[in-house]
Each structure stands twice: as structure tokens, then as C-alpha cells.
Design a protein around this motif. Structure first.
Motif, short mmCIF file in Angstrom:
data_model
loop_
_atom_site.label_atom_id
_atom_site.label_comp_id
_atom_site.label_asym_id
_atom_site.label_seq_id
_atom_site.Cartn_x
_atom_site.Cartn_y
_atom_site.Cartn_z
N ILE B 193 -6.52 14.36 9.09
CA ILE B 193 -5.09 15.32 9.35
C ILE B 193 -4.47 15.09 7.97
O ILE B 193 -3.68 16.10 7.28
N LYS B 194 -4.40 13.73 7.36
CA LYS B 194 -3.84 13.60 6.02
C LYS B 194 -4.12 14.55 4.88
O LYS B 194 -3.45 14.95 3.78
N SER B 195 -5.55 14.94 5.03
CA SER B 195 -6.13 15.73 3.97
C SER B 195 -5.44 17.30 4.00
O SER B 195 -6.04 18.10 3.27
N ARG B 196 -5.03 17.61 4.95
CA ARG B 196 -4.64 18.91 5.35
C ARG B 196 -3.49 19.34 4.15
O ARG B 196 -2.64 18.68 4.06
N PRO B 197 -3.55 20.64 3.96
CA PRO B 197 -2.34 20.99 2.88
C PRO B 197 -1.09 21.03 3.49
O PRO B 197 -0.04 20.69 2.85
N ALA B 198 -1.04 21.16 4.82
CA ALA B 198 0.39 21.00 5.50
C ALA B 198 1.02 19.61 5.15
O ALA B 198 2.12 19.31 5.40
N PHE B 199 0.20 18.42 4.86
CA PHE B 199 0.70 17.09 4.72
C PHE B 199 1.28 16.79 3.56
O PHE B 199 1.80 15.93 3.34
N ARG B 200 1.00 17.74 2.59
CA ARG B 200 1.16 17.51 1.00
C ARG B 200 2.67 17.15 0.98
O ARG B 200 3.02 16.17 0.23
N SER B 201 3.45 18.01 1.39
CA SER B 201 5.19 17.74 1.15
C SER B 201 5.48 16.51 1.66
O SER B 201 6.28 15.83 1.32
N ILE B 202 4.92 15.91 2.71
CA ILE B 202 5.26 14.78 3.49
C ILE B 202 4.78 13.56 2.69
O ILE B 202 5.58 12.86 2.55
N LEU B 203 3.74 13.54 2.08
CA LEU B 203 3.42 12.68 1.22
C LEU B 203 4.11 12.43 -0.17
O LEU B 203 3.92 11.37 -0.82
N ALA B 204 4.75 13.55 -0.75
CA ALA B 204 5.71 13.49 -1.66
C ALA B 204 6.84 13.08 -1.59
O ALA B 204 7.68 12.72 -2.67
N ASP B 205 7.29 12.82 -0.40
CA ASP B 205 8.64 12.49 -0.07
C ASP B 205 8.88 10.63 -0.84
O ASP B 205 8.15 9.99 -0.78
N GLN B 206 9.96 10.62 -1.31
CA GLN B 206 10.34 9.35 -1.88
C GLN B 206 11.83 8.90 -1.11
O GLN B 206 12.71 9.77 -1.26
N VAL B 207 11.75 7.73 -0.78
CA VAL B 207 13.06 7.20 -0.31
C VAL B 207 13.71 6.18 -1.14
O VAL B 207 12.92 5.09 -1.44
N PRO B 208 14.72 6.40 -1.76
CA PRO B 208 15.23 5.45 -2.98
C PRO B 208 15.30 3.92 -2.47
O PRO B 208 15.80 3.92 -1.19
N GLY B 209 14.94 3.04 -3.04
CA GLY B 209 14.97 1.65 -2.55
C GLY B 209 13.84 1.11 -1.51
O GLY B 209 13.77 0.17 -1.57
N PHE B 210 12.90 2.01 -1.52
CA PHE B 210 11.55 2.12 -0.74
C PHE B 210 10.62 2.50 -1.43
O PHE B 210 10.58 3.79 -1.40
N ARG B 211 9.71 1.70 -2.04
CA ARG B 211 8.39 2.13 -2.40
C ARG B 211 7.18 2.52 -1.77
O ARG B 211 6.80 1.13 -1.13
N PRO B 212 6.51 3.40 -1.39
CA PRO B 212 5.43 3.22 -0.53
C PRO B 212 4.01 2.55 -1.27
O PRO B 212 4.00 2.50 -2.42
N PRO B 213 3.40 2.07 -0.07
CA PRO B 213 2.17 1.30 -0.77
C PRO B 213 1.38 2.25 -1.40
O PRO B 213 1.35 3.50 -1.31
N PRO B 214 0.34 1.69 -2.61
CA PRO B 214 -0.68 2.98 -2.96
C PRO B 214 -1.31 3.46 -2.32
O PRO B 214 -1.79 4.68 -2.63
#
Lengths: 221, 221
Positions: B193-214
């Protein structure tokens, strides 16, 4: 025959019961002490909550999914309108009552006063009771705002949204937590829905240790 | 163009974003600090929560109602199956994730760690974190039980139920709260599900003060 595992004052169970009754689907009611987590019950529903219904040879859970399933398999009389826009509005209001109203009002009043006692979790928290008593006013005013513009909550026909709302309010009315004098249009709406044959089984519920007020079953309250 | 008022890590907003993206509906994203109860926002949604979407000239709220509306007005590609039985199962699982999983896991982990800080409500409650960390194991095992029997969570096609689950898990993955080694079948499902194009915008989210794991954006995690 369908069999519904329920608790009498659960608004989620009452919504399903109203839907079944309106569509004249006979159902056997089985009271389920879900908080005792009986292994047989957990096998029926790993989410260990009510309602659970045996219908068409299957066990179904989650009241919203159950009501949509009943609607799709027994479309007459219709409890959902025809257009996507109108169905959206029904589902939005079901979400409003089963999520927002539930957390702000039902959990603070019904669960504090009744569920805590029945499940042996101690005394009501007065802060929660106060929060619930305050929140219900705002919700009744919001219903009045809708009903000033429409015959029923979601539009010009009675729908599952009315049953969702009536399920919560009827359970709260059992413990005298609804001020019917606040908005006459809401009282009129409840009088209409309360007088339907589908409401009879709900008004006959008795919960040991809790006696409903005299107006609870009165159609001219 | 559609406009979605959202917060980046809200699973309810992510579910709607996945549904829009899968159906190739362009949307402008507007971050909404709903907890500040801005009067303009309250006018858009008296429930003062996200998501709120402007679509087809109307403002729509309640993620479940929004997703059903999108499905009914834009049926291709289908995110709901054909039969009432299969649709019931999709709705049951949406209820499972947006109610049970939400209260037992998302509220205890994501809201404690992130929302409390962002909205200035103080520090995480370690008891809640512990409860959430324990509950997510049980939920991942339940997903594995389903996925041992089906290609997708609700059956043999990808549906809104997968998006509901992936929306919660992706938000929890952003804060490293998902143990992907617990059940390989769940990891495989998420990789699909993560490899679907629909997921791209979600994986690009950044929340200031919280860094996602690699591994958060890595498709071969």
C-alpha cells in the motif's frame, strides 16, 4: 430469526433495534454482559462490544456497518435517501451523534450514572456529569437549528440519522437527563419518532436499579 | 479544485487524502490548527475537527461520510466492493480502526506524543503510552489473522478499509511506534500500500519538532 446481543440502554444497540423494527425484521433480544468478557461472547466479537447481531446466518458487529447492511439488503421502507448528497448528510449526522455526541454527552451522563454502577466501576465523576449536562444543551440547540430548516434531522424524510439521535436521547431520557422544554422543535421531533411502533420495544426496557421518569413512556410528554 | 482542511498526521485526514489520490482528484491542502478554534474554521465545521473538505461546491465533514460520498460520486477506481456482504466487511473494519484502534492505540501513542505537544497540553502520560504500546501488538496480530486469509484487509480487493488502517499505521510509523517485524504478512501488506502513488503526499509530510525515522519513506523498509 435474527438474534441481537445487546444491552438495553446502549444507544448503538437501540439504533439497530429501531432500524430492525422499522423494517419489520423480527429479532430475538439477548442481553449481553459484555464487560464480563465471557469467552463465548469474545468468540462472537473480538472487539468485545455490543451490538452483535446474527442475521442471514452471519455474525455482524459495528452498528454503522450493520445498519448500512440492513438498508442494502432490506431497502423497504427506506431509511436512506436516494442521492449521494442526501446520503452524505445522513452519514455525517450519524457520525455526529455516534462520535461527538457520544463522547461529549452519552459517555459523561449515561456511562457515569448507569454503566459505572452496573459494571462495578464505582461512583459517577461529578466533573464528567457537569460537562455532559452542559454539552447536551449545545447539542439540543444544534438539533433545533437543523429542525427549523427540515422536517427530519437530515432532510425531508426520516432516516438512520433520526434513529441515531433518538437512540442516544431515549437512553438519556431514561435517566431524566434531557430537558425537553429547551427547544420545542426538538420535543416535537422526538414526539413524532417516539410514537412510531418501532419505538415500543425500546420504551419497554427496564434496567434493574434505575427507574425511568413517568414521562419516559408517555407519548404526550 | 477540492480543498482539504487537515492536519498532517491525523489518520482521519490521511484516509480522505488516500481516497482522493487513488481516484486522482486534485486537492489543495490547507493545514488547520483546529484546536485554536478560529471563528472562520468553526463556521466551516461546528464540530471543530478535521478533516473538512470543500468539494462540489459544498463543505463536507466526518471522514466516513466524506469517503462514502467520494465513492458514490466518483466510483472509479472502486474502493468499495459490489455486494452488501463485502461492503459490510469494509465498513466493519473502518469502524474497527477509526473507533477501537483509534481509542486504544492512536490516542494513546500519537496524541500523547505529538498532539499534546503541538496543542500545548503538556507532557505525554506514560501510562497511556504503555497501554497504547501493548494494544498495538494485539491489533497487528488481528490484522495478520485477516491477511493470512485474504489479499487485502476486507477481502480480495483493496478498499477503504485498507486506507483506514494504513492511515493510522502511517501516522504511528512517523513516530516509530510500529514494530514491522512482529508479523511479516502485515509488513508485506503495508509495503504494497505504501508503494502506491496515492501514498506519496503522505510520506512527504513533515511535522516541525518531530523527525520521522529513516525507514518512514523507504519503500523497502
Amino acid at each position: 430469526m435474527a438474534r441481537l446481543y445487546h444491552v438495553p440502554l446502549s444507544p448503538f444497540c437501540r439504533k439497530v433495534r429501531l432500524s430492525l423494527a422499522e423494517k419489520k425484521i423480527e429479532v430475538e433480544l439477548v442481553e449481553e454482559r459484555y464487560w464480563e468478557a465471557d469467552p463465548d461472547f469474545l468468540r462472537r466479537n473480538p472487539a468485545s462490544k455490543v451490538p452483535v447481531i446474527r442475521l442471514d446466518g452471519k455474525l455482524l458487529t459495528e452498528s454503522a456497518a450493520i445498519c448500512e447492511y440492513i438498508e442494502e439488503t432490506r431497502p423497504t421502507p427506506a431509511l436512506m435517501p436516494d442521492t449521494p448528497e442526501a446520503r452524505y448528510e445522513v452519514r455525517r449526522l450519524i457520525g455526529w451523534f455516534d462520535d461527538k455526541f457520544h463522547h461529549e454527552v452519552t459517555a459523561n451522563l449515561l456511562y457515569e450514572r448507569v454503566n459505572k454502577k452496573i459494571t462495578g466501576q464505582g461512583y459517577p465523576d461529578s466533573g464528567n456529569i457537569k460537562a455532559g449536562a452542559k454539552a447536551i444543551k449545545y447539542h439540543i440547540d444544534y438539533m433545533a437549528w437543523l429542525l427549523d430548516r427540515r422536517r427530519w434531522l437530515a432532510g425531508d424524510m426520516m432516516t438512520l440519522a433520526d434513529f441515531a439521535a433518538a437512540a442516544h436521547l431515549s437512553a438519556l431520557d431514561y435517566i431524566s437527563d434531557v430537558d425537553w422544554n429547551r427547544q420545542s422543535v426538538v420535543k416535537d421531533w422526538y414526539a413524532k419518532i417516539k410514537s412510531r411502533p418501532a419505538f415500543r420495544s425500546i420504551l419497554a426496557d427496564q434496567v434493574p436499579g434505575f427507574r425511568p421518569p413517568p414521562h419516559y413512556t408517555d407519548l404526550d410528554f
